[in-house]
Enzyme design. Structure first.
Site, PDB file in Angstrom:
ATOM      1  N   ARG A   1       4.710   1.813  12.851  1.00 21.12           N
ATOM      2  CA  ARG A   1       6.150   1.626  12.665  1.00 21.12           C
ATOM      3  C   ARG A   1       6.585   0.445  11.181  1.00 21.12           C
ATOM      4  O   ARG A   1       6.775   0.642  10.228  1.00 21.12           O
ATOM      5  CB  ARG A   1       7.345   1.585  13.637  1.00 21.12           C
ATOM      6  CG  ARG A   1       8.686   0.939  13.021  1.00 21.12           C
ATOM      7  CD  ARG A   1       9.686   0.926  14.544  1.00 21.12           C
ATOM      8  NE  ARG A   1       9.340   0.385  15.567  1.00 21.12           N
ATOM      9  CZ  ARG A   1       9.247  -0.371  16.785  1.00 21.12           C
ATOM     10  NH1 ARG A   1       8.352   0.664  16.953  1.00 21.12           N
ATOM     11  NH2 ARG A   1       9.716  -1.193  17.337  1.00 21.12           N
TER      12      ARG A   1
ATOM     13  N   ARG B   1       4.307  -9.994   8.924  1.00 23.45           N
ATOM     14  CA  ARG B   1       5.042 -11.550   9.521  1.00 23.45           C
ATOM     15  C   ARG B   1       3.591 -12.717   9.658  1.00 23.45           C
ATOM     16  O   ARG B   1       2.612 -12.403   9.183  1.00 23.45           O
ATOM     17  CB  ARG B   1       4.766 -11.038  11.477  1.00 23.45           C
ATOM     18  CG  ARG B   1       5.977  -9.583  11.696  1.00 23.45           C
ATOM     19  CD  ARG B   1       5.088  -8.788  12.679  1.00 23.45           C
ATOM     20  NE  ARG B   1       4.193  -8.613  12.800  1.00 23.45           N
ATOM     21  CZ  ARG B   1       3.846  -7.580  13.868  1.00 23.45           C
ATOM     22  NH1 ARG B   1       4.914  -7.090  14.762  1.00 23.45           N
ATOM     23  NH2 ARG B   1       1.988  -7.662  13.932  1.00 23.45           N
TER      24      ARG B   1
ATOM     25  N   ASN C   1      -6.206   4.856 -12.538  1.00 21.76           N
ATOM     26  CA  ASN C   1      -7.370   4.154 -13.871  1.00 21.76           C
ATOM     27  C   ASN C   1      -7.132   5.278 -14.635  1.00 21.76           C
ATOM     28  O   ASN C   1      -7.718   4.354 -15.975  1.00 21.76           O
ATOM     29  CB  ASN C   1      -8.647   3.781 -12.756  1.00 21.76           C
ATOM     30  CG  ASN C   1      -8.290   2.058 -12.350  1.00 21.76           C
ATOM     31  OD1 ASN C   1      -7.555   1.329 -11.840  1.00 21.76           O
ATOM     32  ND2 ASN C   1      -9.074   2.359 -11.315  1.00 21.76           N
TER      33      ASN C   1
ATOM     34  N   ASP D   1      -5.455  -2.345 -11.244  1.00 18.11           N
ATOM     35  CA  ASP D   1      -5.697  -4.188 -10.893  1.00 18.11           C
ATOM     36  C   ASP D   1      -3.978  -4.737 -10.938  1.00 18.11           C
ATOM     37  O   ASP D   1      -3.780  -5.193  -9.738  1.00 18.11           O
ATOM     38  CB  ASP D   1      -6.062  -5.169 -12.160  1.00 18.11           C
ATOM     39  CG  ASP D   1      -7.448  -4.865 -12.548  1.00 18.11           C
ATOM     40  OD1 ASP D   1      -8.291  -3.937 -11.612  1.00 18.11           O
ATOM     41  OD2 ASP D   1      -7.951  -5.834 -13.108  1.00 18.11           O
TER      42      ASP D   1
ATOM     43  N   GLU E   1      -9.381  -0.674  -4.082  1.00 14.76           N
ATOM     44  CA  GLU E   1      -8.309  -0.303  -3.374  1.00 14.76           C
ATOM     45  C   GLU E   1      -8.244   0.030  -2.195  1.00 14.76           C
ATOM     46  O   GLU E   1      -6.899   0.005  -1.351  1.00 14.76           O
ATOM     47  CB  GLU E   1      -7.372   0.843  -4.645  1.00 14.76           C
ATOM     48  CG  GLU E   1      -8.578   1.554  -3.744  1.00 14.76           C
ATOM     49  CD  GLU E   1      -9.666   2.809  -4.073  1.00 14.76           C
ATOM     50  OE1 GLU E   1     -10.221   4.271  -4.594  1.00 14.76           O
ATOM     51  OE2 GLU E   1     -10.381   2.094  -4.410  1.00 14.76           O
TER      52      GLU E   1
ATOM     53  N   ASP F   1      -5.802   2.589   1.666  1.00 10.21           N
ATOM     54  CA  ASP F   1      -6.213   2.458   0.607  1.00 10.21           C
ATOM     55  C   ASP F   1      -5.077   3.356  -0.651  1.00 10.21           C
ATOM     56  O   ASP F   1      -4.721   4.410  -0.111  1.00 10.21           O
ATOM     57  CB  ASP F   1      -6.818   3.878   1.390  1.00 10.21           C
ATOM     58  CG  ASP F   1      -8.195   4.151  -0.116  1.00 10.21           C
ATOM     59  OD1 ASP F   1      -9.238   3.296  -0.105  1.00 10.21           O
ATOM     60  OD2 ASP F   1      -8.003   4.705  -0.909  1.00 10.21           O
ATOM     61  N   ILE F   2      -4.896   2.933  -1.286  1.00  5.39           N
ATOM     62  CA  ILE F   2      -4.260   3.149  -2.533  1.00  5.39           C
ATOM     63  C   ILE F   2      -4.323   4.469  -2.429  1.00  5.39           C
ATOM     64  O   ILE F   2      -5.732   5.427  -2.923  1.00  5.39           O
ATOM     65  CB  ILE F   2      -4.060   2.261  -3.551  1.00  5.39           C
ATOM     66  CG1 ILE F   2      -3.502   1.000  -2.866  1.00  5.39           C
ATOM     67  CG2 ILE F   2      -2.972   3.487  -4.490  1.00  5.39           C
ATOM     68  CD1 ILE F   2      -4.000  -0.337  -4.442  1.00  5.39           C
TER      69      ILE F   2
END
Length: 550
Positions: free
Chosen positions: A483, A456, A432, A441, A467, A424-425
């Site tokens: 990690r 990977r 915003n 965005d 978000e 989650d940002i």
């Protein structure tokens, strides 16, 4: 892996020799089957086996350059079908004559190929798009060059910077990069950048994908960039998010991974030939000689297209297609039939039973590549529209849930665990509020791009909503996942996002949980969400493991 031209011809020649070596035995089996069934075409089991053997020979001979032998085998197949449905007075004599012709043609050996396989360099570039692209940056402002280097390596590019035209030219004649980022105005002159690109392209006799940067927005500067093949023009200060978007297109990263083609044919040598040809065109292939194994292979290989013989021992291609279509996950998967069948009604019946196209054997190699790649590309595009988020290109919420269910099922089938991560940002509402939803965005898109480029092969990424993002990391213990996510978190924090008055940086928090011990979708997501909540509550911009909270 793309097969090199040398290896390709060696493999195709070996397959041709193997086919030639099997002809005496195959013809002997056909003659024996004819003698056993002669006069009793109503004996369905014996005569069906004879027809299957002749059909297989008719369909494969031309592929290995036994063109006349294939034509005679096809003539024999049609005659036997007529004989089966009504005794023809001259049929027995004609069959004997055709069998003798087959033996004589087999002894004469193969003929010269009618066409050479075209290897399309552009197709190879498209399918190799996941390799690390090399970007040359020509910029005499050391600060801009350094920032360009820092920002682009975050997205997985290999970046080389030059501050003089002479150094740039010397390097490019040694190794041609995937794309160029060139400042138009350099210390050597107002249009030194465009002039350098023009000289290089003229000497090398090729156009290298180029993006030009400039402090000028004039028509003349833009025109100078266009005239030397510039495909992008960005004014300073550089919006690196915009630059990353353009580089994705120029380097082919938007194309996605190589097409996966599942070949179903009980003629082993023919299946191997098709696989070799498709691998030469940059596709990944998997071969099944027994259609009974289809449902075991499909979930793991996840093909973009099935290339299937119409007549096989044990079941027909039509029957196999109907079994595949019983599964909701495969209702849209393209199925292309291969057969010598020339009757239109039979072809239509095959298509009505779940097929998408019908290719007649023997098929020209270039025709095969074109037909398969076109349908695989269309499937990818439609699949993306249905299953992917429009802003990031990652899986959408519903598709992610389905992928998670499949991964859990695979875990308990093959006893291989995986880790789920919920991202989650941080402080996204403030982003915003302060910079506007368009900038917000771009932050979402930036994180999506980072996940696409830095995860990977085999990892699954999705935009879970707003978000929030979700990752499935197969065969990855929680400690390894932590990690990996810490590395991604640190890289994301260094990416600069542009707004009206400058740039800013963003971070994200992560909660992870693994399967096992969590055994279903609900408990796994809930555990990862709780770990994410703990990461937010204890300061953000960090990774928490669900096990830490039990």
């Amino acid at each position: 892996m793309v097969v090199s031209d040398n290896n390709k011809y060696v493999k195709l020649r070996n397959l041709q020799q193997k086919f030639a070596s099997t002809l005496p035995e195959r013809l002997n089996l056909i003659q024996t089957a004819w003698l056993n069934s002669q006069g009793t075409p109503d004996n369905s089991e014996l005569f069906t086996d004879l027809l299957r053997q002749v059909h297989s020979l008719a369909g494969s001979a031309g592929t290995f350059n036994f063109f006349r032998l294939g034509d005679v085998a096809k003539e024999l197949e049609l005659l036997l079908k007529e004989y089966q449905h009504g005794s023809l007075p001259e049929a027995v004599t004609t069959v004997r004559r055709l069998l003798q012709q087959l033996v004589a043609l087999a002894e004469q050996g193969h003929e010269q190929p009618k066409t050479e396989l075209i290897t399309d360099d552009s197709a190879e570039i498209e399918y190799l798009s996941n390799q690390q692209a090399v970007i040359y940056v020509l910029e005499d402002d050391e600060d801009i060059a350094a920032e360009s280097f820092r920002q682009l390596i975050h997205f997985g590019y290999q970046v080389v910077t030059f501050n003089s035209v002479s150094d740039f030219k010397h390097a490019i004649y040694q190794q041609i990069p995937d794309a160029l980022l060139i400042d138009i105005q350099l210390v050597e002159g107002e249009f030194a950048g465009t002039e350098a690109v023009a000289d290089v392209c003229k000497t090398l006799q090729l156009n290298i994908p180029s993006i030009f940067i400039s402090q000028h927005q004039s028509w003349q500067h833009r025109l100078s960039a266009m005239r030397v093949g510039g495909q992008g023009y960005i004014t300073k200060p550089i919006d690196f998010d915009q630059l990353a978007d353009q580089l994705e297109i120029l380097t082919g990263r938007k194309q996605g991974s190589r097409y996966r083609i599942l070949i179903v044919d009980d003629t082993v040598l023919l299946a191997e030939h098709y696989a070799t040809i498709l691998q030469c065109a940059g596709m990944d292939t998997e071969i099944i000689n027994d259609p009974g194994h289809l449902l075991d292979v499909l979930p793991n290989f996840r093909p973009d297209l099935i290339l299937m013989d119409l007549y096989m021992n044990g079941s027909t291609g039509i029957e196999a297609a109907q079994v595949i279509r019983q599964h909701g996950s495969y209702t849209n998967l393209p199925i292309v039939y291969l057969s010598t069948e020339s009757e239109l009604e039979q072809q239509l019946n095959a298509l009505r039973a779940g097929g998408d196209d019908f290719l007649q054997k023997p098929i020209d190699d270039n025709h095969l590549v074109a037909a398969v790649s076109t349908k695989a590309k269309r499937f990818r595009e439609l699949n993306s529209l249905m299953n992917c988020d429009g802003l990031t290109g990652l899986l959408n919420h519903i598709s992610f849930k389905l992928a998670l269910e499949r991964e859990i099922a695979q875990t308990y089938r093959y006893h291989e665990g995986f880790t789920l991560a919920m991202l989650d940002i941080d402080h996204f509402k403030l982003v915003n509020d302060h910079y506007g939803h368009l900038v917000g965005d771009r932050v979402i898109k930036g994180l999506g791009r980072l996940l696409s480029h830095r995860l990977r092969k085999g990892d699954i990424a999705a935009r879970y909503g707003g978000e929030e993002f979700a990752l499935i990391l197969p065969n990855t213990p929680e400690s390894v996942a932590k990690r990996l996510l810490d590395e991604l978190r640190e890289v994301f924090a260094k990416i600069a996002f542009a707004h009206a008055h400058g740039t800013f940086h963003a971070t994200f928090s992560v909660g992870i949980a693994s399967c096992p011990p969590y055994k279903n979708v609900h408990s796994l997501i809930e555990a990862a969400d709780q770990a994410l909540y703990q990461a937010k509550r204890t300061g953000r911009n960090q990774v928490h493991i669900a096990a830490d909270n039990r």
